[in-house]
Design a protein around this motif. Structure first.
Motif, PDB file in Angstrom:
ATOM      1  N   VAL A 125      10.519 -51.861  37.669  1.00  0.00           N
ATOM      2  CA  VAL A 125      11.782 -51.354  38.242  1.00  0.00           C
ATOM      3  C   VAL A 125      12.645 -52.518  38.720  1.00  0.00           C
ATOM      4  O   VAL A 125      13.854 -52.550  38.487  1.00  0.00           O
ATOM      5  N   ALA A 126      12.039 -53.492  39.376  1.00  0.00           N
ATOM      6  CA  ALA A 126      12.789 -54.654  39.869  1.00  0.00           C
ATOM      7  C   ALA A 126      13.351 -55.466  38.708  1.00  0.00           C
ATOM      8  O   ALA A 126      14.477 -55.974  38.780  1.00  0.00           O
ATOM      9  N   SER A 127      12.593 -55.565  37.612  1.00  0.00           N
ATOM     10  CA  SER A 127      13.077 -56.309  36.446  1.00  0.00           C
ATOM     11  C   SER A 127      14.253 -55.601  35.785  1.00  0.00           C
ATOM     12  O   SER A 127      15.207 -56.246  35.339  1.00  0.00           O
ATOM     13  N   VAL A 128      14.177 -54.277  35.727  1.00  0.00           N
ATOM     14  CA  VAL A 128      15.285 -53.509  35.140  1.00  0.00           C
ATOM     15  C   VAL A 128      16.522 -53.598  36.025  1.00  0.00           C
ATOM     16  O   VAL A 128      17.657 -53.612  35.529  1.00  0.00           O
ATOM     17  N   SER A 129      16.309 -53.719  37.333  1.00  0.00           N
ATOM     18  CA  SER A 129      17.453 -53.775  38.254  1.00  0.00           C
ATOM     19  C   SER A 129      18.163 -55.124  38.219  1.00  0.00           C
ATOM     20  O   SER A 129      19.137 -55.323  38.951  1.00  0.00           O
ATOM     21  N   VAL A 130      17.702 -56.033  37.376  1.00  0.00           N
ATOM     22  CA  VAL A 130      18.399 -57.313  37.210  1.00  0.00           C
ATOM     23  C   VAL A 130      19.823 -57.060  36.702  1.00  0.00           C
ATOM     24  O   VAL A 130      20.759 -57.784  37.041  1.00  0.00           O
TER      25      VAL A 130
ATOM     26  N   VAL B 145      21.759 -54.892  37.684  1.00  0.00           N
ATOM     27  CA  VAL B 145      22.605 -54.536  38.816  1.00  0.00           C
ATOM     28  C   VAL B 145      22.693 -55.719  39.783  1.00  0.00           C
ATOM     29  O   VAL B 145      23.266 -55.613  40.849  1.00  0.00           O
TER      30      VAL B 145
ATOM     31  N   ILE C  12      20.702 -56.979  41.832  1.00  0.00           N
ATOM     32  CA  ILE C  12      19.755 -57.008  42.945  1.00  0.00           C
ATOM     33  C   ILE C  12      18.381 -57.470  42.467  1.00  0.00           C
ATOM     34  O   ILE C  12      17.583 -57.985  43.235  1.00  0.00           O
ATOM     35  N   GLY C  13      18.096 -57.291  41.193  1.00  0.00           N
ATOM     36  CA  GLY C  13      16.805 -57.660  40.631  1.00  0.00           C
ATOM     37  C   GLY C  13      16.535 -59.145  40.648  1.00  0.00           C
ATOM     38  O   GLY C  13      15.377 -59.569  40.585  1.00  0.00           O
TER      39      GLY C  13
ATOM     40  N   LEU D 223      14.826 -59.223  43.902  1.00  0.00           N
ATOM     41  CA  LEU D 223      13.751 -58.253  44.039  1.00  0.00           C
ATOM     42  C   LEU D 223      12.561 -58.543  43.123  1.00  0.00           C
ATOM     43  O   LEU D 223      11.417 -58.483  43.559  1.00  0.00           O
ATOM     44  N   ALA D 224      12.805 -58.885  41.870  1.00  0.00           N
ATOM     45  CA  ALA D 224      11.718 -59.120  40.910  1.00  0.00           C
ATOM     46  C   ALA D 224      10.826 -60.291  41.347  1.00  0.00           C
ATOM     47  O   ALA D 224       9.595 -60.144  41.379  1.00  0.00           O
TER      48      ALA D 224
END
Length: 160
Positions: free
Chosen positions: A95-100, A102, A104-105, A108-109
């Motif tokens: 999820v954190a990798s996909v949020s890159v 946006v 924020i990842g 987060l990642a």
């Protein structure tokens, strides 16, 4: 194979003797195989490679857990036999990798990845300590059982 003689089955065992697990004959306590019936009395010795592999796959090695989590978050937790925790870290990292996308990842990642490595290491240390305590408890039980047997033999000798 011959069956144990009548005098063997009725005879008391000595201090360095034991009864066969299968036929009940009195044999040397260190015997691996009963000379009367041929049944193995104890497990065959393990090689150092076997014991090293057992230790490696038991979990509890902090270095291995950290390396596995560094390869992919959650693998170290799976190595420590913590399925739910491993799945949470794996899904969290995905999820954190996909949020890159946006933005924020980008923070987060790496945070999830570093925490997964740290968590795998510390949980492996806890598991190693738990395994050590279990091994010591088993060893203490074996010692107390052998001490009780020694007490019984020495008491029996005094009574005679």
């Amino acid at each position: 194979m011959s069956s144990p003689s009548a005098d063997d089955s009725t005879r008391e065992r000595g201090p360095d003797e034991a009864f066969c697990r299968d036929c009940g004959a009195v044999i040397d306590a260190r015997a691996e195989i009963c000379p009367e019936c041929g049944v193995r009395q104890r497990d065959p010795p393990k090689s150092s490679v076997d014991s090293a592999l057992d230790d490696l796959f038991d979990g509890g090695n902090p270095f291995v857990a950290a390396v596995l989590s560094a390869i992919f978050p959650g693998l170290g937790q799976l190595y420590n036999r913590e399925l739910e925790r491993g799945l949470v870290f794996a899904v969290g990292f995905i999820v954190a990798s996909v949020s890159v996308m946006v933005l924020i990842g980008f923070l987060l990642a790496p945070a999830v990845w570093l925490y997964a490595v740290y968590d795998a290491y510390t949980r492996a240390e806890l598991r190693a300590e738990e395994l050590r305590r279990e091994a010591e408890g088993d060893r203490e039980t074996e010692i107390s059982v052998s001490e009780a047997a020694d007490d019984e033999t020495s008491t029996g000798e005094r009574e005679e």
